[in-house]
Design an enzyme around this catalytic site. Sequence first.
Site, short mmCIF file in Angstrom:
data_model
loop_
_atom_site.label_atom_id
_atom_site.label_comp_id
_atom_site.label_asym_id
_atom_site.label_seq_id
_atom_site.Cartn_x
_atom_site.Cartn_y
_atom_site.Cartn_z
N ASP A 258 -57.37 1.30 21.16
CA ASP A 258 -56.52 1.54 20.00
C ASP A 258 -56.91 0.56 18.89
O ASP A 258 -57.14 -0.63 19.15
CB ASP A 258 -55.05 1.35 20.39
CG ASP A 258 -54.12 1.71 19.25
OD1 ASP A 258 -53.74 2.89 19.17
OD2 ASP A 258 -53.78 0.81 18.45
N GLU A 300 -55.56 7.06 16.10
CA GLU A 300 -56.47 5.93 16.21
C GLU A 300 -56.73 5.54 17.65
O GLU A 300 -57.25 4.45 17.93
CB GLU A 300 -55.92 4.72 15.43
CG GLU A 300 -54.68 4.10 16.01
CD GLU A 300 -53.38 4.70 15.49
OE1 GLU A 300 -52.36 4.01 15.52
OE2 GLU A 300 -53.40 5.88 15.07
#
Length: 398
Positions: A258, A300
């Site tokens: 992430d 993301e």
Amino acid sequence: MSAFYHRCRYFFLPLVFTAFGLALTEIYQSDLQAWQGVIEQLPYWLLPAAIIIALQFNRSRLAYLAAIMLTYYLCVTHSLLEPALLELYSQQILLGGAFTISGFAFIKDRGLLSPHSLVRVVGCGLCFAAGFGWLWANRLFKVQLDELLPSLIDMEVRVIAPLYLCGLLVFIRGLWQANLVNSAIFITLALWAVQFEFTGLVSLATSMTVLAIIYILTVLTDSYFLAYRDELTGLASRRALFNLVLALGRKYSVAMLDIDHFKKFNDTYGHDVGDQVLKLVASKIAGVRGGGRAFRYGGEEFTIIFPRKDAQSTLSYLEEVRQTIEEYDIVLRNEQRKSQSKAKRGKAKTSNQQRTVSVTISIGVAEHQSGETFEQTMKRSDQALYKAKKKGRNQVCA
């Protein structure tokens, strides 16, 4: 994926495979004589199939090319035009077809039932008219051209010159924007030229069959990538991830990645810069070593699967990815937002100041346990990711 690798994969490899396939048909031509009747019938079935499949997946350029090839094949094999006329106007047909095929390399795919269709049909007609016009002009001004141009550029060279120019332009286009459709268009132009300039080198039925197969494979392969590849980053998508799960053995590790503070980064620099960051991170993740396979999970978040590896053995590879991203500086030019006045934007262009920013990622990895589902393993890797963020981000946790 590097530009060179991309060109090799999407432009040169199709050319090599096509040349190899045609070479094999010529080498084993005597063995294929028994199938000659079948081969001659294949274009009647495969070219219409290519048209239908191309239209179904909105690849109108390939549909038009398949229709043109089918029309020409019908004219030759069923004598829809007198053979004497085809022979008489062979050079005009060659150039008209070359102009038409080349034109499709420089336009976009559009829906069949749209105003663009009329424009393209008219354009095809104009291309063939241009082929006839070029021959007419060369014959009309033959004496003047012979006096004006060097002796090496005789009538035959002048007539065929546009074909070489078309070939060069389509080849450059294919290199500049390497994709399977541009490769198919270049192969079409090459085989079209071979039929007229090197008569008998490859039979017309073989050429048309090969082109139909190329069109069908191009559409299906492109559709596969649309379904299983993330359009923004080029990584395999979540659908491809869960397809891979079906082929995984009992031993594997799952890493969840992430981008740290990505929402804040987007709010600060804008979504366009955010998209560039996603592409950058994806390119670095895609280069992971150790047999890892990278996927964009969503937003993301990214996933890396390490088949046949325990979590401990993946840490060094994940740490390498984390460090590579951390050390990469992203250059932000001092551009102004679109809402600003033109005068302000003009001033901004005179500024050579540049800022660099960097992003970091947090990684959590978990090893598949006996009796555990993939979703459970992924949940544990997600928990490890949360642990990495809680400990201060920009690190790998197992």
